[in-house]
Design a protein around this motif. Structure first.
Motif, short mmCIF file in Angstrom:
data_model
loop_
_atom_site.label_atom_id
_atom_site.label_comp_id
_atom_site.label_asym_id
_atom_site.label_seq_id
_atom_site.Cartn_x
_atom_site.Cartn_y
_atom_site.Cartn_z
N UNK A 66 6.39 1.11 -5.34
CA UNK A 66 7.18 0.02 -4.78
C UNK A 66 6.40 -0.80 -3.77
N UNK A 67 5.61 -0.12 -2.93
CA UNK A 67 4.81 -0.83 -1.94
C UNK A 67 3.76 -1.70 -2.62
N UNK A 68 3.18 -1.21 -3.71
CA UNK A 68 2.19 -2.01 -4.44
C UNK A 68 2.83 -3.24 -5.07
N UNK A 69 4.04 -3.08 -5.62
CA UNK A 69 4.74 -4.24 -6.18
C UNK A 69 5.06 -5.25 -5.08
N UNK A 70 5.42 -4.76 -3.90
CA UNK A 70 5.66 -5.66 -2.77
C UNK A 70 4.40 -6.43 -2.40
N UNK A 71 3.26 -5.75 -2.41
CA UNK A 71 2.00 -6.44 -2.11
C UNK A 71 1.72 -7.52 -3.15
N UNK A 72 2.00 -7.21 -4.41
CA UNK A 72 1.79 -8.20 -5.47
C UNK A 72 2.67 -9.42 -5.24
N UNK A 73 3.92 -9.19 -4.84
CA UNK A 73 4.82 -10.32 -4.58
C UNK A 73 4.31 -11.16 -3.42
#
Length: 381
Positions: free
Chosen positions: A166-173
């Protein structure tokens, strides 16, 4: 700088972890009145044993689990060396078969000839029919139907992986907000998203929905050649696997300043998403989350435009039970991880969806989000 739980590489699962999972599967099967479970290559096999064949072919590979018996993994002889290296291999017995022999005859002695078995959903029909021909007294039911919660409740190590995804997806966003949208094709932005997920540690990208303007009114729009224009609402829904566990998040952005109606609909969906999140607590029914989010949208007069369930489970796959939908009375328990993703879709005009992955807190006070990027509408160029 010290690493955070989201950035560090988690410790690998051990043979004891896989042994415990197989024991739980056997006990759950017995409680459900099944003689056992048959697991083909795919997510269930990875979850239970850590084994993923390098190639899934027509040769039979199946894990046989039954209460009171040691689990047995039946594999083709040429794949046995790889199976022996699986992290859960020491928690089971291997039985191999060579080309020219009947794999169903090799497997049959491991099964109760009159039993009913749960079968992983992605098992090949030819293998199931082969076993049934060898043992005509057996019957079968899909694991999703018989044991839908097999993988649903995550332990602390699994939660750590979902948090990292989830944190990685947040970084991508956060990074995608910096790229140009206007004048570029949806496929180009989707490619940017996929590259960002990989950059932030994903090993697999499962989807990158980029729905601009009227395409946003299709919840599962596949990014196409439409050129994004100034004035477009753009739905961004993306996720995949990191450390073997899933991410899935959606934010809806706008190219330039939105109209009053676009802002109003976005605010409505944001309110609905928050209402769904506030309904999360141990003991509540899954359908309560759907009801809470749906009520906000329905009361505002947009109920007919919210055309899908409010959420789905996530784990070693990005979609799995439980489902946040009317009629699902299963109680929420600590360790469950699922999406909350209400949306409004106005055909031919635009769509809005906001999605986080959440889990109930152990103390029963509510929920914890695994996605923490702002819900407010971001303006992009």
């Amino acid at each position: 700088m010290s690493s955070t739980p989201e950035s560090r590489t988690p410790a690998p699962f051990t043979a004891d972890d896989y042994r415990a999972r197989m024991e739980r599967a056997a006990a759950s099967a017995a409680d459900a009145g099944l003689a056992g479970v048959l697991v083909a290559p795919g997510p269930d096999l990875v979850y239970l044993t850590g084994y993923q064949p390098t190639a899934i072919t027509e040769r039979l590979t199946v894990l046989v689990i039954a209460a009171g018996r040691d689990p047995v993994l039946v594999v083709p002889t040429l794949e046995a060396p790889d199976a022996e290296k699986a992290p859960g291999a020491t928690a089971l017995r291997l039985r191999d078969w060579t080309d020219g022999k009947d794999p169903y005859a090799v497997t049959a002695p491991l099964l109760d000839g009159e039993g009913r078995f749960g079968v992983s959903d992605n098992a090949w029909a030819m293998h199931l029919l082969g076993l049934q021909k060898e043992l005509p007294g057996t019957s079968y039911v899909s694991l999703t139907e018989a044991l839908p919660m097999l993988r649903a409740v995550k332990d602390a190590h699994e939660l750590e992986r979902i948090a990292a995804a989830g944190a990685a997806a947040d970084q991508a966003y956060g990074e995608i907000l910096k790229v140009a949208f206007a004048g570029r094709r949806e496929t180009e932005v989707a490619a940017d998203l996929a590259a960002l997920l990989m950059r932030f540690g994903h090993s697999q990208v499962d989807f990158t929905v980029v729905g601009s303007g009227p395409n946003g009114a299709n919840p599962h729009h596949e990014a196409g050649d439409r050129t994004i224009q100034r004035g477009d609402m753009v739905v961004l829904d993306f996720g995949g696997l990191k450390h073997g566990y899933g991410s899935d998040t959606t934010r809806t952005v706008h190219v330039g300043e939105p109209t009053a109606e676009e802002q109003r609909v976005h605010d409505l969906v944001r309110e609905a998403q928050q209402a769904g999140f506030e309904a999360v607590r141990p003991g509540a029914a899954c359908q309560d989350v759907d009801r809470a989010a749906r009520k906000v949208i329905t009361d505002a007069g947009y109920g007919e435009y919210f055309i899908h369930r409010t959420g789905h489970g996530i784990g070693v796959t990005t979609h799995e039970p439980p489902y946040m939908i009317e009629g699902e009375e299963r109680p929420i328990v600590p360790g469950m991880c699922f999406s909350i993703e209400p949306g409004v879709y106005l055909p031919g005009r635009f769509g809005v969806r906001i999605e986080d992955i959440v889990t109930p807190t152990e103390d029963g006070t509510g929920g914890r989000r695994f996605n923490n990027t702002p819900h407010e509408m971001a303006i992009v160029e």
